[in-house]
Design an enzyme around this catalytic site. Structure first.
Site, mmCIF file in Angstrom:
data_model
loop_
_atom_site.group_PDB
_atom_site.id
_atom_site.type_symbol
_atom_site.label_atom_id
_atom_site.label_comp_id
_atom_site.label_asym_id
_atom_site.label_seq_id
_atom_site.Cartn_x
_atom_site.Cartn_y
_atom_site.Cartn_z
ATOM 1 C CG ASP A 230 142.082 -30.772 57.445
ATOM 2 O OD1 ASP A 230 142.333 -31.137 58.780
ATOM 3 O OD2 ASP A 230 142.747 -30.629 56.607
ATOM 4 C CG ASP B 219 134.842 -28.838 55.258
ATOM 5 O OD1 ASP B 219 135.420 -27.879 55.254
ATOM 6 O OD2 ASP B 219 135.666 -29.975 54.898
ATOM 7 C CG ASP C 52 137.637 -33.358 54.400
ATOM 8 O OD1 ASP C 52 138.704 -33.810 53.911
ATOM 9 O OD2 ASP C 52 137.140 -32.488 54.676
#
Length: 225
Positions: free
Chosen positions: A9, A180, A7
């Protein structure tokens, strides 16, 4: 083939590339009503972290300033943006982890719910050549402000990954995924080795209960796993 998925961000990047790009567009005068635009995007970011975001609405708002702009014009603007605002915020630990997977011969793939016009240049800066991201619609070499195809968000990331594997005609012997967000639980639950990076509270609890590795790259002493 071993595949390492990342991922972007708040995982490899300390922040959200779309949010940073929104601020950049405001500074560049690409937003007609910056106060209203900022208020709406901030509310939508809060909805994302709460798991309530309708991504279609967010994309309709944040891609609308690109409508009518030529692809090469946006590409040049994004290149300046990445150099100024994104590159300094990429986690050193993330760069190192990407390099570790590359050294092992793993195939690298960035999987993000942000738009390709932002994700692909950041991935390239990290040496990741392959990307799954939201696909902005184009017409005659100009952005339309719309999107095309399945959005790479929540379960859409799984759908897009399965389609990508089929298109590449490869069978992955082992998949790792670093994220996250609890919004990525569908894909985290799909792979062989899910890794929680700077996890939000929901993902942190799931990772603890499931015994998934956790990495905290915002702290001086990162846990290993």
């Amino acid at each position: 083939m071993r595949l390492a998925l990342f991922d972007l961000d708040d995982t490899l990047l300390d922040g959200d590339c779309s949010e940073l790009w929104n601020a950049w567009m405001i500074e560049r005068g690409w937003i007609a009503a910056p106060g209203e635009f900022l208020m709406r995007t901030q509310a939508m970011h809060a909805a994302y972290h709460a798991g309530r975001l309708r991504l279609e609405e967010y994309l309709a708002l944040t891609l609308s300033p690109l409508a009518g702009h030529r692809e090469e014009e946006v590409r040049a603007e994004v290149a300046a943006f990445v150099e100024a605002r994104i590159a300094p915020r990429l986690f050193a630990q993330g760069r190192a982890r990407v390099a570790e997977h590359r050294a092992r011969g793993d195939r690298l793939l960035m999987v993000s719910a942000s738009s390709r016009h932002l994700v692909a240049p950041v991935a390239a800066a990290l040496g990741i050549a392959e990307v799954i991201a939201v696909e902005p619609a184009m017409d005659g070499g100009r952005y339309t402000g719309a999107t095309t195809g399945v959005l790479s968000y929540r379960g859409g990331k799984v759908t897009r990954l399965e389609a990508w594997l089929a298109e590449q005609d490869v069978v992955a012997s082992h998949l790792s995924f670093y994220s996250d967000s609890h919004n990525d639980l569908p894909l985290l639950s799909r792979v062989d080795r899910p890794v929680a990076v700077n996890p939000d509270p929901v993902l942190a609890e799931v990772a603890r209960a499931e015994g998934w590795p956790r990495l905290d790259w915002r702290t001086p002493l990162a846990l290993t796993g």
